[in-house]
Every structure is written in structure tokens, then in C-alpha cells.
Design a protein around this motif. Structure first.
Motif, PDB file in Angstrom:
ATOM      1  N   ILE A   4    -105.718  33.942   0.784  1.00 26.83           N
ATOM      2  CA  ILE A   4    -104.782  34.991   0.377  1.00 26.83           C
ATOM      3  C   ILE A   4    -104.064  35.499   1.614  1.00 26.83           C
ATOM      4  N   ALA A   5    -102.728  35.511   1.564  1.00 27.88           N
ATOM      5  CA  ALA A   5    -101.915  35.928   2.708  1.00 27.88           C
ATOM      6  C   ALA A   5    -100.939  37.003   2.288  1.00 27.88           C
ATOM      7  N   THR A   6    -100.606  37.874   3.242  1.00 25.74           N
ATOM      8  CA  THR A   6     -99.560  38.867   2.989  1.00 25.74           C
ATOM      9  C   THR A   6     -98.968  39.337   4.306  1.00 25.74           C
ATOM     10  N   TYR A   7     -97.766  39.896   4.214  1.00 23.68           N
ATOM     11  CA  TYR A   7     -97.076  40.430   5.388  1.00 23.68           C
ATOM     12  C   TYR A   7     -97.807  41.673   5.883  1.00 23.68           C
ATOM     13  N   ALA A   8     -97.950  41.796   7.193  1.00 22.87           N
ATOM     14  CA  ALA A   8     -98.776  42.844   7.797  1.00 22.87           C
ATOM     15  C   ALA A   8     -98.047  44.186   7.808  1.00 22.87           C
ATOM     16  N   SER A   9     -97.975  44.808   6.645  1.00 22.65           N
ATOM     17  CA  SER A   9     -97.327  46.109   6.478  1.00 22.65           C
ATOM     18  C   SER A   9     -97.556  46.559   5.043  1.00 22.65           C
ATOM     19  N   ILE A  15    -104.749  44.710   0.081  1.00 25.11           N
ATOM     20  CA  ILE A  15    -104.630  43.351  -0.452  1.00 25.11           C
ATOM     21  C   ILE A  15    -105.669  42.441   0.195  1.00 25.11           C
ATOM     22  N   LEU A  16    -105.779  42.513   1.515  1.00 23.17           N
ATOM     23  CA  LEU A  16    -106.704  41.646   2.236  1.00 23.17           C
ATOM     24  C   LEU A  16    -108.153  42.059   2.003  1.00 23.17           C
ATOM     25  N   LYS A  17    -108.410  43.367   1.977  1.00 27.26           N
ATOM     26  CA  LYS A  17    -109.777  43.837   1.679  1.00 27.26           C
ATOM     27  C   LYS A  17    -110.194  43.385   0.281  1.00 27.26           C
ATOM     28  N   THR A  26    -108.682  35.315   4.372  1.00 31.44           N
ATOM     29  CA  THR A  26    -107.446  36.100   4.337  1.00 31.44           C
ATOM     30  C   THR A  26    -106.580  35.854   5.563  1.00 31.44           C
ATOM     31  N   ILE A  27    -105.259  36.037   5.344  1.00 30.00           N
ATOM     32  CA  ILE A  27    -104.267  35.825   6.400  1.00 30.00           C
ATOM     33  C   ILE A  27    -103.293  36.990   6.399  1.00 30.00           C
ATOM     34  N   ALA A  28    -103.098  37.593   7.567  1.00 35.46           N
ATOM     35  CA  ALA A  28    -102.009  38.556   7.760  1.00 35.46           C
ATOM     36  C   ALA A  28    -100.988  37.904   8.680  1.00 35.46           C
ATOM     37  N   PHE A  29     -99.701  38.139   8.430  1.00 41.66           N
ATOM     38  CA  PHE A  29     -98.674  37.626   9.328  1.00 41.66           C
ATOM     39  C   PHE A  29     -97.634  38.705   9.553  1.00 41.66           C
ATOM     40  N   GLY A  30     -97.103  38.733  10.784  1.00 48.24           N
ATOM     41  CA  GLY A  30     -96.123  39.757  11.115  1.00 48.24           C
ATOM     42  C   GLY A  30     -96.000  39.941  12.608  1.00 48.24           C
ATOM     43  N   LYS A  31     -95.646  41.149  13.044  1.00 52.24           N
ATOM     44  CA  LYS A  31     -95.414  41.446  14.449  1.00 52.24           C
ATOM     45  C   LYS A  31     -96.730  41.505  15.221  1.00 52.24           C
ATOM     46  N   SER A  32     -96.708  40.995  16.439  1.00 53.06           N
ATOM     47  CA  SER A  32     -97.933  40.925  17.248  1.00 53.06           C
ATOM     48  C   SER A  32     -98.529  42.304  17.507  1.00 53.06           C
ATOM     49  N   ARG A  33     -97.685  43.330  17.564  1.00 53.58           N
ATOM     50  CA  ARG A  33     -98.169  44.690  17.864  1.00 53.58           C
ATOM     51  C   ARG A  33     -99.207  45.171  16.867  1.00 53.58           C
ATOM     52  N   ALA A  45    -108.460  40.700   8.110  1.00 52.37           N
ATOM     53  CA  ALA A  45    -107.762  39.420   8.205  1.00 52.37           C
ATOM     54  C   ALA A  45    -108.612  38.412   8.974  1.00 52.37           C
ATOM     55  N   ASP A  46    -108.875  37.275   8.357  1.00 50.83           N
ATOM     56  CA  ASP A  46    -109.575  36.195   9.053  1.00 50.83           C
ATOM     57  C   ASP A  46    -108.637  35.455  10.000  1.00 50.83           C
TER      58      ASP A  46
END
Length: 333
Positions: A4-9, A15-17, A26-33, A45-46
Motif C-alpha cells: 500500500i502506497a500513498t503520497y507523504a502528506s 492510511i499507512l498505519k 507500506t510505501i510513502a513517497f514525497g519530499k525528502s524533508r 512506512a516500510d
């Protein structure tokens, strides 16, 4: 193995929990900050992938993307429609949600109580709220009391100078009442609507102005704005619950006729008037940030499930059921 993936915001934490609670990686993707938010401070997020949409990496990891308001706003509808990574939900609803004219047609088809819409600003004869198209978290909204007030504020807030620019906004009658945002989940697998939770928004500066004495408000000549800062939980009077449930049922039925169905999470944004009428002014056809209040569940999900059930977890459970019943193609596009 599906992940399961989603944008980190927006609502990524729940969603990830929820996905992890249902046994998914789980996958989060977005800005490195923001990486530490999802991997250190709240380790949900794994995997963390940098970039607004790292498509090839998501495909290699066998991801299913869960859309949020931030994801759609950052990438734009055109890119989301072209994305090759499996997407939970019906992509066709995005254009109906983001175009206020199509949205109006959808809500009218559902036979909901709606505020009047003014096509010509020069006909404004009562307070109105002006809303740009798309999911903007209340940014750019403003109140106008008459035509002259509209044109002054439209130029100041949105750069609108003439009627040719009006395609970017909708002018709605301002309904006085209590803002209420019921969150729903429609299961395509079970063909069943669920009421997940309800919130109202805390908006700047409209919700802060009340702390200033009225005489000072007038002296300061403040402009009201509606940028969402946070959310407040609401439990409705029990006698009003069927009103919001029936509204949700009608929206789902109308969606089947207009764009092939609406499944997964969505929210009707409306107002209960003093006469206890539920007037709907907007739909968000995806998970909304107000569900973040209920990561451990709401009174309504507790009544149904008897266990912690956030909207994020309910999404993951639907995907889990779809996989078990070999129906995954029915819930992803």
C-alpha cells in the motif's frame, strides 16, 4: 506481494498505519524533508521513495496507490489519469469532483438540497461564498455581500477582473448553519455504504475572528478567509443520522449513472440549517483530512466493527478482501 502506497502528506499517516494493521507492507513517497515523519517519528512506512510520483519504483514494488487531496493537487488530474500504478478507486470521478459545474450536476442528480449558484455576479442579491475549482483546502475562498463587493475581492484575492475569468470559480449562496462533514466508505465488494465519522473544519481566519470584539473587527476591516488549519470531531444528534446516510446513498447511486460508480472513501461537505435541513455544497470523492481525527476509530465505526477502524484501515481491509476473493481488478483502476 501487494504493498500500500500513498503520497507523504494529507492523511498518509492513517492510511499507512491502517495498511500495516491489515498486514500490508507500506510505501510513502514525497519530499525528502518529511521522510523522518513517516519512518522515525511515526514509523508507519516500510519504504520511503523520494519524488512526487516515482512510478517505476512503485511498479517494481507492486504498489497500489491510495489517492488523497494532496496527491491529486500536486500531480494534477491529467497525470493521475495516465498513471500506470494501480489506483484504488474510480479515476473518472476526479474530473467530476474538480469541476464545480460537473460537481453540481452530480449533486443535482443525487437530489440533494443545494445552495443557489449565481452565474452572473451582477445578480448577487444576498451573501455569497466564492470558491475556485479543485481541491485547495479553502484557499482563495471569500465572502461577498453584493456585486460590488464581489468584484473588489475577486480582483484582490484571485486576480479576476472581468466575466471572462469567471470560469475558474463558482459563486454559491452562503448558507447560515453548522458546517458538517460526514465521511463515508462505499464497499464495491459488499455493495454497502458505511458512515465512518464526522468532523467540522477549523479555518483561518474565519474561526479566529470571533476572538476579536465586534467593534474592533469593524475598525480592523478584516477580510474573512477559509484556509483549513485543522479539524474538530462532531457526533450528530441521532435523529439526524439518516439524513446524512441517505444523502450518501443517493450520491453513490447517481455516480453509477454518471461515471461508472464511486467506491472507497468520500465526504459530503455541507451545513445543517436551523430548520435541520442538510444542505450540501461540495463533495470530496476521496479520503479527506478530517478522518485523521479518528485513527483509532469513531463512535460510528465502533458501533459497526467493535474494533479500531480508521478510514485508512477500512481502505486496506477492502483491498485485502478483494485480494482474497480474487476481485482486486474491481476496486483498482
Amino acid at each position: 506481494m501487494v504493498k500500500i502506497a500513498t503520497y507523504a502528506s494529507h492523511s498518509a499517516l492513517q492510511i499507512l498505519k491502517g495498511a500495516k494493521d491489515e498486514g500490508f507492507e507500506t510505501i510513502a513517497f514525497g519530499k525528502s524533508r518529511v521522510r523522518p515523519l513517516y519512518t522515525k517519528y511515526f514509523p508507519v512506512a516500510d519504504y520511503f521513495l523520494e519524488g512526487e510520483y516515482p512510478e517505476e519504483e512503485l511498479l517494481k514494488l507492486d504498489a497500489i496507490v491510495i489517492p488523497t487531496g494532496s496527491f491529486v493537487a500536486h500531480l494534477g488530474i491529467e497525470l493521475v489519469e495516465r498513471m500506470r500504478v494501480p489506483y484504488f478507486g474510480n479515476k473518472k470521478v476526479l474530473r467530476w469532483e474538480s469541476d464545480r459545474n460537473l460537481e453540481r450536476k452530480w449533486l443535482e442528480e443525487a437530489k440533494l438540497k443545494l445552495p443557489r449558484v449565481y452565474e452572473d455576479p451582477d445578480e448577487i442579491d444576498a451573501p455569497v461564498i466564492v470558491k475556485p475549482h479543485g481541491a485547495k483546502g479553502g484557499r482563495g475562498y471569500f465572502i461577498a455581500k453584493d456585486s460590488r463587493d464581489f468584484w473588489e475581492k475577486a480582483e484582490r484575492f484571485l486576480g479576476i477582473k472581468d466575466k471572462e475569468d469567471l470560469k475558474s470559480v463558482q459563486i454559491q449562496e452562503y448558507i447560515v448553519g453548522v458546517p458538517v462533514y460526514p465521511h463515508y466508505f462505499y464497499s464495491k465488494i459488499r455493495e454497502e455504504l458505511e458512515l465512518m465519522s464526522i468532523d467540522r473544519r477549523y479555518e483561518s481566519n474565519v474561526d479566529a475572528i470571533g476572538r476579536i470584539p465586534s467593534k474592533d473587527q469593524l475598525e480592523l476591516d478584516l477580510d474573512v478567509t477559509y484556509t483549513v488549519i485543522g479539524n474538530i470531531p462532531i457526533v450528530l444528534r441521532e435523529s439526524l443520522l439518516m439524513d446524512v446516510i441517505e444523502a450518501g446513498e443517493r450520491v453513490v447511486k447517481a455516480s453509477e449513472k454518471l461515471m461508472g460508480g464511486l467506491w472507497g472513501p468520500f465526504c459530503l461537505e455541507g451545513v445543517f440549517t436551523p430548520d435541520l435541513n442538510f444542505v450540501v455544497f461540495e463533495i470530496s470523492a476521496r479520503i479527506v483530512a478530517g478522518t485523521n481525527l479518528f485513527i483509532n476509530g469513531s463512535p460510528y465505526t465502533w458501533l459497526k466493527y467493535g474494533e479500531p477502524m480508521s478510514t485508512g484501515r477500512r481502505i486496506a481491509r477492502e483491498i485485502k478482501i478483494a485480494i482474497e476473493e480474487d476481485k482486486l481488478d474491481e476496486v483498482v483502476t
